[in-house]
Each structure stands twice: as structure tokens, then as C-alpha cells.
Design a protein around this motif. Structure first.
Motif, short mmCIF file in Angstrom:
data_model
loop_
_atom_site.label_atom_id
_atom_site.label_comp_id
_atom_site.label_asym_id
_atom_site.label_seq_id
_atom_site.Cartn_x
_atom_site.Cartn_y
_atom_site.Cartn_z
N MET A 230 -38.94 -40.01 -16.89
CA MET A 230 -38.30 -38.86 -16.25
C MET A 230 -38.31 -37.63 -17.16
O MET A 230 -38.45 -36.50 -16.68
N LEU A 231 -38.14 -37.83 -18.48
CA LEU A 231 -38.05 -36.68 -19.39
C LEU A 231 -39.30 -35.81 -19.34
O LEU A 231 -39.21 -34.59 -19.17
N TYR A 232 -40.47 -36.43 -19.49
CA TYR A 232 -41.68 -35.63 -19.66
C TYR A 232 -42.08 -34.87 -18.40
O TYR A 232 -42.53 -33.71 -18.50
N PRO A 233 -41.92 -35.42 -17.20
CA PRO A 233 -42.14 -34.58 -16.02
C PRO A 233 -41.19 -33.38 -15.94
O PRO A 233 -41.58 -32.29 -15.51
N ILE A 234 -39.94 -33.58 -16.38
CA ILE A 234 -38.99 -32.46 -16.41
C ILE A 234 -39.44 -31.41 -17.42
O ILE A 234 -39.41 -30.20 -17.13
N ARG B 293 -41.78 -26.11 -18.72
CA ARG B 293 -42.85 -25.34 -19.34
C ARG B 293 -43.59 -24.48 -18.30
O ARG B 293 -43.92 -23.32 -18.56
N GLU B 294 -43.84 -25.05 -17.13
CA GLU B 294 -44.47 -24.28 -16.06
C GLU B 294 -43.61 -23.09 -15.66
O GLU B 294 -44.12 -22.00 -15.39
N ALA B 295 -42.31 -23.30 -15.60
CA ALA B 295 -41.40 -22.20 -15.28
C ALA B 295 -41.51 -21.09 -16.32
O ALA B 295 -41.46 -19.90 -15.99
N GLY B 296 -41.67 -21.47 -17.58
CA GLY B 296 -41.85 -20.48 -18.64
C GLY B 296 -43.11 -19.66 -18.46
O GLY B 296 -43.13 -18.46 -18.78
N GLN B 297 -44.16 -20.28 -17.92
CA GLN B 297 -45.40 -19.54 -17.68
C GLN B 297 -45.21 -18.50 -16.59
O GLN B 297 -45.85 -17.44 -16.61
N ILE B 298 -44.34 -18.78 -15.62
CA ILE B 298 -44.03 -17.77 -14.60
C ILE B 298 -43.39 -16.55 -15.25
O ILE B 298 -43.71 -15.41 -14.91
N ILE B 299 -42.50 -16.79 -16.20
CA ILE B 299 -41.86 -15.68 -16.92
C ILE B 299 -42.90 -14.86 -17.68
O ILE B 299 -42.89 -13.63 -17.65
N LEU B 300 -43.82 -15.55 -18.36
CA LEU B 300 -44.84 -14.84 -19.14
C LEU B 300 -45.76 -14.01 -18.25
O LEU B 300 -46.33 -13.01 -18.70
N SER B 301 -45.93 -14.45 -17.01
CA SER B 301 -46.84 -13.73 -16.10
C SER B 301 -46.17 -12.58 -15.37
O SER B 301 -46.81 -11.92 -14.54
N ALA B 302 -44.90 -12.31 -15.66
CA ALA B 302 -44.13 -11.33 -14.90
C ALA B 302 -44.74 -9.94 -14.94
O ALA B 302 -45.19 -9.47 -15.99
N HIS B 303 -44.74 -9.31 -13.77
CA HIS B 303 -45.16 -7.92 -13.66
C HIS B 303 -44.45 -7.33 -12.44
O HIS B 303 -44.01 -8.04 -11.56
N ASP B 304 -44.32 -6.04 -12.42
CA ASP B 304 -43.65 -5.35 -11.32
C ASP B 304 -42.28 -6.00 -11.05
O ASP B 304 -41.98 -6.39 -9.91
N VAL B 305 -41.48 -6.12 -12.10
CA VAL B 305 -40.18 -6.80 -12.01
C VAL B 305 -39.19 -5.91 -11.27
O VAL B 305 -38.95 -4.76 -11.65
N GLN B 306 -38.62 -6.43 -10.19
CA GLN B 306 -37.62 -5.70 -9.42
C GLN B 306 -36.23 -6.20 -9.81
O GLN B 306 -35.99 -7.41 -9.84
#
Length: 254
Positions: free
Chosen positions: A1-5, A10-23
Motif C-alpha cells: 500500500m505504501l509505494y502506490p501511495i 509524486r504524480e501530484a507533485g508533477q502537476i504542481i511543477l507543470s502549473a501555468h496560468d494559475v487562477q
């Protein structure tokens, strides 16, 4: 369970790094913001985490009504801890996820995507940074540095915050104010800082970091030494055992 979490975090962090046009829009409280990316990251984590543990409750910062954190399994999630830093491009924010069972924290992950630092812990199994075990420092209060949260959404607490900080400045070497409670806790967990406090925090701000800290040998309580709460806001006192005990023994929160 740990490693899938961890993969989901980590994937969520990549969304943050890709941020643009932040409202950006305002929430209740002075300087309290929410962005399109807070909502996007939380929605992503809800889907991913509940696919891993389908019977879990989900307590997310951006929900208007919060689910039960004290019964059964419950994810406690801050999609972007310190949105203010994120909005300003300061690159010191984190994804924070905790998993509790019947009100007891059993797993935590805090990820700073800007530094690619993944802190994580499972109950009884120690704490880690990118796979390497971590531990709190053994510095005393007088040898240590402390970090503070200023409870910016609660201006009535500013005087108390500054009073406590002033007492600690007399006893410790210096202070830091970084903005992310989750990363304050992980900094203490890996020995970068010895003590931290904030007069009021929401559970999603500290839950992920709390188990990482305790599994790294640290302590976390409320300012009066009572246990932290996962179903409502509370104060936070966190540190290595020497600094935490000295703070309580000297009644520095009085």
C-alpha cells in the motif's frame, strides 16, 4: 500500500511543477487563497488514493464539508501546503498525505516537488527521505534553531505567537519562518531544525508530517503538551525530545 501511495503523491507533485496560468481566489481568512491547482491536485489525489484504499474516508483541505477522520481508514490531504508560497513562485510548498485508522496515524508522505524530496513513514517502521532513514537531531534547546508558523488567518493569535517566539529567541540560536507546516515538520524530522510551533493549524496541515516526525524519533503535541487532534484545528509543538521537553518544562507557551 505504501509505494502506490507514494507514486500518487509524486504524480501530484508533477502537476504542481507543470502549473501555468494559475487562477487565484480568496477563502475565509485574511491571506487565505485557493488556486485552480489546489483543486486539481486534490481531485487527482482523491481518485488515486481511493483506488488504492477504496473503503477509506477522504478529508481534503479544499472540501467544504469534511469527512470523518476518526473512524475506520481516512486519508487526510493537503494538496498544496502553503498555497501562498506557490502563488508567489517561492518553490517551498508540498503535497501532504496521511492515512489514519480509527484516529491513529499509520502512514504519512510529504513531497516537495521543487527539491524532489519525498519524506515518508509507516507506523513502527521508521521515517525516510528518498529511501534513506532519517532521525531528529540531538541538539538541546540552547543549541537549536526553531521554526514558527504565524497563524496568518487568525490575527488575534499574532501577539501570543510573537511572545512565544521572543522567549525562544532568548533560549535558542535563531528562528526560521518558511510557510509550510508540513515541511517544517519534515525539517525537524531529518535534523535540520530542532523545534517548531504554531498556535492553530488544521489537521491536513500537520497530519502527514506528524507521523514522519514521530517515526524519526521526534515528538508532537499541542502547546500545552496534550495530544494533537485529527478532527479539528489545534495548536502544534513539535521537536526533538530534548527541545520539546525543555519547552514544556520551562512553560514557554504561558
Amino acid at each position: 500500500m505504501l509505494y502506490p501511495i507514494l507514486d500518487a503523491v509524486r504524480e501530484a507533485g508533477q502537476i504542481i511543477l507543470s502549473a501555468h496560468d494559475v487562477q487565484v481566489s480568496s477563502k475565509e481568512g485574511i491571506g487565505n487563497f485557493v488556486t485552480t491547482y489546489d483543486v486539481k491536485v486534490q481531485s487527482f489525489l482523491r481518485e488515486k488514493l481511493l483506488s488504492i484504499v477504496p473503503d477509506a474516508h477522504f478529508v481534503g483541505e479544499e472540501d467544504k464539508v469534511h469527512d470523518d477522520a476518526l473512524h475506520g481508514l481516512a486519508f487526510i490531504v493537503d494538496p498544496i501546503d502553503c498555497t501562498a508560497n506557490f502563488v508567489r513562485g517561492m518553490k517551498h510548498s508540498a503535497v501532504s498525505v496521511a492515512l489514519a485508522r480509527d484516529g491513529v496515524l499509520i502512514l504519512g508522505a510529504v513531497y516537495n516537488p521543487y527539491r524532489d524530496e519525498m519524506f515518508y513513514a509507516e507506523l513502527g517502521k521508521g521515517a525516510f527521505l528518498n529511501g534513506t532513514p532519517i532521525h531528529v537531531s540531538d541538539r538541546t534547546l540552547s543549541e537549536g534553531v526553531f521554526c514558527i508558523g504565524t497563524s496568518p488567518y487568525h490575527r488575534s493569535l499574532r501577539e501570543r505567537t510573537m511572545t512565544i517566539a521572543g522567549r525562544l529567541m532568548e533560549r535558542m540560536q535563531d528562528l526560521r519562518r518558511f510557510g509550510s507546516a508540513a515541511l517544517d515538520l519534515t525539517d525537524i524530522a531529518c535534523g535540520r531544525v530542532e523545534l517548531g510551533f504554531e498556535c492553530i493549524l488544521q489537521p491536513w496541515d500537520f497530519a502527514g508530517g506528524a507521523i514522519i516526525l514521530t517515526e524519526a524519533g521526534g515528538r508532537i503535541t499541542q502547546l500545552d503538551g496534550s495530544p494533537i487532534t485529527l478532527d479539528r484545528p489545534c495548536s502544534i509543538l513539535s521537536g526533538n525530545p530534548l527541545a520539546h521537553s525543555a519547552f514544556l518544562e520551562e512553560n514557554l507557551a504561558k
